[in-house]
Design a protein around this motif. Sequence first.
Motif: not given
Length: 425
Positions: A341-352
């Motif tokens: 869940m945390l990785m999914f939540t963080a994915s917009p930041f890492s993708n940016l």
Amino acid sequence: MVRKMGVYAVLAYVIYGLFFYWYLFHFADSSLPFEYQGTKADPATFLNSRELMLSEEYSKIRNLLFFLSTPFEWLFYFLILLFGFSRAFKKWAESSSKYKLPQTAIYLIWLSFFAFVATFPLSYISHSLSKTYNISTQSFASWMKDELIDFWINYGTLMIIVPVLYWLMKKSAKRWWFYAWLLSVPFTLFMMFLQPIVIDPLYNDFYPLKNKELETKILSLAEKAQIPAEHVFEVNMADQTNSLNAYVTGIGSNARIVLWDTTLNKLSDDQILFIMAHEICHYVEKHIYIGIALYLLFSLIGLYLTYRIMNWAVRHFGKELKIPDVKDIRSLPLFFMILSMLMFTASPFSNLISRYEETRADRYAINMTQNPEEAITSFQELTRSGLSEVKPPLLVKIFRYSHPTMLDRISILEEYEVKQRAKNK
């Protein structure tokens, strides 16, 4: 209470799935803004009507599968806990051996097997979809072999991580997350060092670039950037896909640039040189090491939040989830669920961050090659071969795209082309 929680969880997943179905198929607008219509970024200028239709269909279904798959894992782990499967796995393990390590191995094989079976339908649907739209050329036997390789690599990795993790939990109930993170640093670096020479060859054959004329041209680009030429490899992918790709992998002496043979077969030398220059930028600007640093930072934050959320969940719902204590191995599905869940939540930041680096690499490549026409046509061919969207819906871009959209990438190249023409006048 347990049955009610299970029903609510399934209902939440269904509502979530219906939302994304509505969003992708009825609400999201992927039409090109007026100012881009007729430009080289407009797919109507380089795709035929059938390709346009297939691209739209394929993208919608593929995006829906993406948004369904990760939360399905959360639901799976939650139900595994709720209905006592995790407790059953531990009982089976304890009845099979009196030693701790074999017990852990048996628990993990049961959990891994159930997870594999539960997620297999979505994986197979994704494979069948890519075959239907002629993206994948991989036979079922070959695909299944890769799935089984994934299974055993993941299981082997868990057999290293899980016993250490739960040993740390027992030794330090309040600091295990920090000690686990400290140990993850050398482990991550070691795995990245091994990736290109041990793990990747399990799936495909890698060899030095065969085209010596192209190799000479790449050597010239590499020399400008002071990059050793032996780091350029090609990999056989034509038996698996019609898509094109090139990437950077590994660290230290094992770092290498990899070109798919489909890329070599479908693109001209000048188009490939642009792609190589893009990959060279990742070397020059140390994007791999920046990525590792960011990954380790996110993992530190993620492990701390996992520690806090696990304690809260066991304290309030331990009875319903059949978890007597965080340090009991029965809590492992909860650990996986929270971390996912945390990785999914963080994915917009890492993708940016990744999109920013990829944009820099595109600019570096066009400045090095100074051939915008070939660069633009290479992106157009990438779009055609993968039936990818030029302008994806906003949520798709935020959660899925580690690269800029083709609209953004081609538009940057067109701007460069216009400026270059103005200078030459």
